[in-house]
Design a protein around this motif. Structure first.
Motif, PDB file in Angstrom:
ATOM      1  N   ASP A 286     -47.381 -43.328  12.077  1.00  0.00           N
ATOM      2  CA  ASP A 286     -47.457 -42.253  11.087  1.00  0.00           C
ATOM      3  C   ASP A 286     -48.069 -40.991  11.693  1.00  0.00           C
ATOM      4  N   ARG A 287     -49.088 -41.159  12.550  1.00  0.00           N
ATOM      5  CA  ARG A 287     -49.714 -39.998  13.208  1.00  0.00           C
ATOM      6  C   ARG A 287     -48.720 -39.307  14.138  1.00  0.00           C
ATOM      7  N   ILE A 288     -47.954 -40.080  14.885  1.00  0.00           N
ATOM      8  CA  ILE A 288     -46.936 -39.510  15.778  1.00  0.00           C
ATOM      9  C   ILE A 288     -45.885 -38.761  14.965  1.00  0.00           C
ATOM     10  N   SER A 289     -45.482 -39.358  13.849  1.00  0.00           N
ATOM     11  CA  SER A 289     -44.490 -38.730  12.978  1.00  0.00           C
ATOM     12  C   SER A 289     -44.975 -37.368  12.479  1.00  0.00           C
ATOM     13  N   GLN A 290     -46.255 -37.285  12.136  1.00  0.00           N
ATOM     14  CA  GLN A 290     -46.813 -36.013  11.664  1.00  0.00           C
ATOM     15  C   GLN A 290     -46.771 -34.949  12.759  1.00  0.00           C
ATOM     16  N   LEU A 291     -47.051 -35.349  14.004  1.00  0.00           N
ATOM     17  CA  LEU A 291     -47.037 -34.399  15.116  1.00  0.00           C
ATOM     18  C   LEU A 291     -45.621 -33.932  15.458  1.00  0.00           C
ATOM     19  N   LEU A 292     -44.607 -34.732  15.070  1.00  0.00           N
ATOM     20  CA  LEU A 292     -43.212 -34.401  15.403  1.00  0.00           C
ATOM     21  C   LEU A 292     -42.416 -33.988  14.173  1.00  0.00           C
ATOM     22  N   GLY A 293     -43.040 -33.318  13.257  1.00  0.00           N
ATOM     23  CA  GLY A 293     -42.314 -32.744  12.127  1.00  0.00           C
ATOM     24  C   GLY A 293     -41.774 -33.754  11.132  1.00  0.00           C
TER      25      GLY A 293
ATOM     26  N   LEU B 147     -48.869 -36.415  23.130  1.00  0.00           N
ATOM     27  CA  LEU B 147     -48.431 -35.444  22.122  1.00  0.00           C
ATOM     28  C   LEU B 147     -49.614 -34.661  21.559  1.00  0.00           C
ATOM     29  N   ARG B 148     -50.698 -35.361  21.300  1.00  0.00           N
ATOM     30  CA  ARG B 148     -51.871 -34.720  20.707  1.00  0.00           C
ATOM     31  C   ARG B 148     -52.429 -33.645  21.635  1.00  0.00           C
TER      32      ARG B 148
ATOM     33  N   ARG C  30     -42.813 -31.627   8.347  1.00  0.00           N
ATOM     34  CA  ARG C  30     -41.689 -32.174   7.578  1.00  0.00           C
ATOM     35  C   ARG C  30     -40.347 -31.523   7.901  1.00  0.00           C
ATOM     36  N   SER C  31     -40.286 -30.724   8.975  1.00  0.00           N
ATOM     37  CA  SER C  31     -39.017 -30.065   9.321  1.00  0.00           C
ATOM     38  C   SER C  31     -37.982 -31.056   9.852  1.00  0.00           C
ATOM     39  N   LEU C  32     -38.438 -32.230  10.328  1.00  0.00           N
ATOM     40  CA  LEU C  32     -37.513 -33.223  10.886  1.00  0.00           C
ATOM     41  C   LEU C  32     -37.481 -34.495  10.047  1.00  0.00           C
ATOM     42  N   ARG C  33     -37.877 -34.397   8.800  1.00  0.00           N
ATOM     43  CA  ARG C  33     -37.846 -35.577   7.930  1.00  0.00           C
ATOM     44  C   ARG C  33     -36.411 -36.076   7.796  1.00  0.00           C
ATOM     45  N   GLY C  34     -36.252 -37.399   7.774  1.00  0.00           N
ATOM     46  CA  GLY C  34     -34.917 -37.987   7.686  1.00  0.00           C
ATOM     47  C   GLY C  34     -34.343 -38.372   9.028  1.00  0.00           C
ATOM     48  N   LEU C  35     -34.926 -37.838  10.117  1.00  0.00           N
ATOM     49  CA  LEU C  35     -34.467 -38.197  11.461  1.00  0.00           C
ATOM     50  C   LEU C  35     -35.273 -39.384  11.990  1.00  0.00           C
ATOM     51  N   GLN C  36     -34.728 -40.042  13.010  1.00  0.00           N
ATOM     52  CA  GLN C  36     -35.358 -41.240  13.556  1.00  0.00           C
ATOM     53  C   GLN C  36     -35.404 -41.182  15.079  1.00  0.00           C
ATOM     54  N   MET C  37     -36.375 -41.872  15.655  1.00  0.00           N
ATOM     55  CA  MET C  37     -36.452 -41.961  17.104  1.00  0.00           C
ATOM     56  C   MET C  37     -37.048 -43.309  17.519  1.00  0.00           C
ATOM     57  N   ILE C  38     -36.645 -43.768  18.713  1.00  0.00           N
ATOM     58  CA  ILE C  38     -37.253 -44.958  19.293  1.00  0.00           C
ATOM     59  C   ILE C  38     -37.838 -44.575  20.645  1.00  0.00           C
ATOM     60  N   LEU C  39     -38.899 -45.269  21.042  1.00  0.00           N
ATOM     61  CA  LEU C  39     -39.536 -45.020  22.334  1.00  0.00           C
ATOM     62  C   LEU C  39     -39.047 -46.039  23.350  1.00  0.00           C
ATOM     63  N   GLU C  40     -38.717 -45.575  24.565  1.00  0.00           N
ATOM     64  CA  GLU C  40     -38.228 -46.473  25.607  1.00  0.00           C
ATOM     65  C   GLU C  40     -39.008 -46.219  26.886  1.00  0.00           C
ATOM     66  N   SER C  41     -39.481 -47.289  27.479  1.00  0.00           N
ATOM     67  CA  SER C  41     -40.293 -47.163  28.694  1.00  0.00           C
ATOM     68  C   SER C  41     -39.462 -47.204  29.975  1.00  0.00           C
ATOM     69  N   ASP C  42     -38.155 -47.491  29.870  1.00  0.00           N
ATOM     70  CA  ASP C  42     -37.328 -47.623  31.075  1.00  0.00           C
ATOM     71  C   ASP C  42     -36.317 -46.487  31.215  1.00  0.00           C
ATOM     72  N   ARG C  43     -36.527 -45.390  30.509  1.00  0.00           N
ATOM     73  CA  ARG C  43     -35.652 -44.214  30.634  1.00  0.00           C
ATOM     74  C   ARG C  43     -36.460 -43.016  31.130  1.00  0.00           C
ATOM     75  N   TYR C  44     -35.713 -42.036  31.669  1.00  0.00           N
ATOM     76  CA  TYR C  44     -36.373 -40.836  32.181  1.00  0.00           C
ATOM     77  C   TYR C  44     -35.864 -39.556  31.521  1.00  0.00           C
TER      78      TYR C  44
END
Length: 485
Positions: free
Chosen positions: A310-317, A347-348, A357-371
């Motif tokens: 939830d904290r990450i979501s707040q930082l990313l709109g 991010l912090r 809330r500018s990006l509400r409705g969008l989704q993201m996943i975190l991946e440790s094996d991508r660049y």
């Protein structure tokens, strides 16, 4: 006479071929294929579940092919298409154990149609661009392959007019024709239907036993679901449920905190990033008991994890952080929490100027094996944990509209996929129609649409799995490639 001369020559050729085909033993073949096994072994694809599953299934089919080659008198060979994800080599490494890059791999597809171990080993190594020099150190009386294609080992090469005059079949021409003939769905089903039906009938009692055990345990423990990470056989799954049932009888008090949860049988024990209870199939009851006893602590950590998301979501709109089991590696709750915590701190400190809330409705996943960040066809952003904050901000802003369109298309696609699966199941009177996780919804939709145009009486009462290759599983499930011909 000419007849006896020809017969003598053919017998000599046959003897020579037999001697050459026996120059490589089963143990020699395994040793020769070590670089290949090291490049494709599923254990090295822990962070890539789709590629791991493809390699697991292809290795099963390859091992079956190699076993058949070693059976005395076995002659019923058919071309066997295989697909492997091969780990990329580091360009300047000479040590086999260190010559593979952990960051990359490539897909390799080839078809086995050889009739001896040596040719098969060389075809596999050549197809995967692996060295064959070490094969010559074995006691093999044959020339190395210079191409991935297999050739007929004959001391005498007859002119084409010889076959025209005698009426004998040209083995090289037969082999070329076999290579040109592409496996079709109809021909493959026609050839494998009887075997699949026999295996399916044999597995039916076990399938009923599996459903009974699953229902009883789910009801007794009030579980949400019981799943398996891998495609283990029915007998293996029944054994795992029996084992859990014994633990319930012996230590019922330790299972008081599982209500409403999902149990997943997998390679290790713990709690997954998705909040499911993982029971390692190689662990004994003592390890399982410890996991059940730790559940209250796991639930506390899960609450902290949800707060961090939830904290990450707040930082990313307002963008939603999600975890998709089918697309991401199976992480433990602890591993996923560490990943989120590290990303949050980055991010912090960067203080990106995202409007609330500018990006509400969008989704993201975190991946440790991508660049590099990317956008999935289903609309969620795939963000590397090492992604530079400024690059992250630019990418999300640039792709936000496309992401919303993909999310809308995803809903339509999921509805279409379910309708086509239901329609196909009903038309062909299938007992079950499903797909492997590595098959996308778009591929499944394309497959089902083309299936519905066919008349396939072979499929009545069968279990059909849409995959990337043809195969009959141990319990009678038919696997077909989504892009069948």
């Amino acid at each position: 006479t000419l007849y006896y001369f020809i017969r003598l020559c053919l017998e000599k050729i046959l003897l020579q071929c037999i001697l050459q085909s026996r120059t490589l033993s089963g143990a020699d073949a395994i040793n020769a294929l070590r670089p290949f096994y090291f490049a494709v072994h599923p254990d090295f694809f822990g962070q890539h579940p789709k590629e791991r599953e493809v390699n697991e299934n292809s290795l099963k089919r390859l091992n079956g092919y190699l076993e058949n080659l070693q059976k005395p008198g076995f002659r019923s060979f058919k071309p066997t298409p295989l697909t492997f994800y091969v780990r990329e080599r580091e360009p300047n490494s000479s040590n086999v154990q260190e010559s593979f890059s952990a960051s990359g791999f490539r897909a390799v597809s080839f078809t086995l149609h050889t009739r001896d171990l040596l040719s098969t080993v060389l075809d596999i190594l050549n197809s995967c661009s692996l060295s064959t020099e070490h094969v010559q150190s074995l006691n093999v009386n044959s020339q190395p392959h210079k191409e991935a294609k297999s050739t007929v080992n004959r001391p005498i090469k007859w002119d084409k007019t010889y076959y025209s005059f005698t009426g004998f079949k040209d083995p090289e021409e037969e082999l070329e024709q076999a290579q040109r003939v592409e496996t079709t769905l109809i021909s493959w089903l026609d050839y494998n239907e009887a075997s699949a039906v026999k295996k399916l009938k044999k597995s039916l009692p076990l399938r009923k036993e599996l459903e009974r055990l699953k229902f009883e345990l789910s009801h007794q423990l009030q579980l949400s679901d019981i799943r398996w990470q891998r495609s283990w056989g029915i007998a293996h799954r029944c054994s795992q449920l029996h084992s859990l049932g014994r633990l319930v009888q012996q230590r019922p008090e330790v299972l008081k905190n599982v209500k409403g949860r999902t149990v997943v049988f997998t390679d290790r024990s713990g709690m997954s990033a998705a909040g499911h209870i993982m029971l390692g199939t190689m662990d004994v009851h003592h390890h399982w008991t410890k996991i059940f006893e730790r559940l209250p602590n796991y639930y506390k950590l899960q609450k902290r994890l949800l707060f961090l998301e939830d904290r990450i979501s707040q930082l990313l709109g307002g963008i939603q952080i999600i975890y998709i089991e089918e697309l991401q590696p199976l992480l433990t709750l602890e591993e996923y929490y560490e990943t989120l915590d590290s990303f949050y701190n980055k991010l912090r400190d960067s203080r990106l100027p995202f409007h609330p809330r500018s990006l509400r409705g969008l989704q993201m996943i975190l991946e440790s094996d991508r660049y590099a960040p990317s956008l999935h066809e289903f609309g969620h952003f795939m963000i590397p944990t090492v992604c530079d904050p400024a690059t992250l901000q630019w990418f999300i802003f640039a792709k936000a509209q496309e992401a919303r369109e993909n999310l809308k298309r995803k809903e339509e696609m999921m509805i279409s996929e379910k309708e086509l699966i239901d329609t196909s199941t009903e038309k062909f009177s299938l007992d079950r129609l499903y797909k492997e996780p590595s098959v996308s919804s778009a591929q499944m939709i394309d497959c089902c649409k083309r299936l519905l145009e066919e008349s396939l009486p072979y499929l009545q009462g069968m279990h059909l799995c849409v995959s990337h290759f043809y195969s009959v599983l141990h319990d009678g499930d038919l696997c077909i490639p989504w892009n069948w011909k």
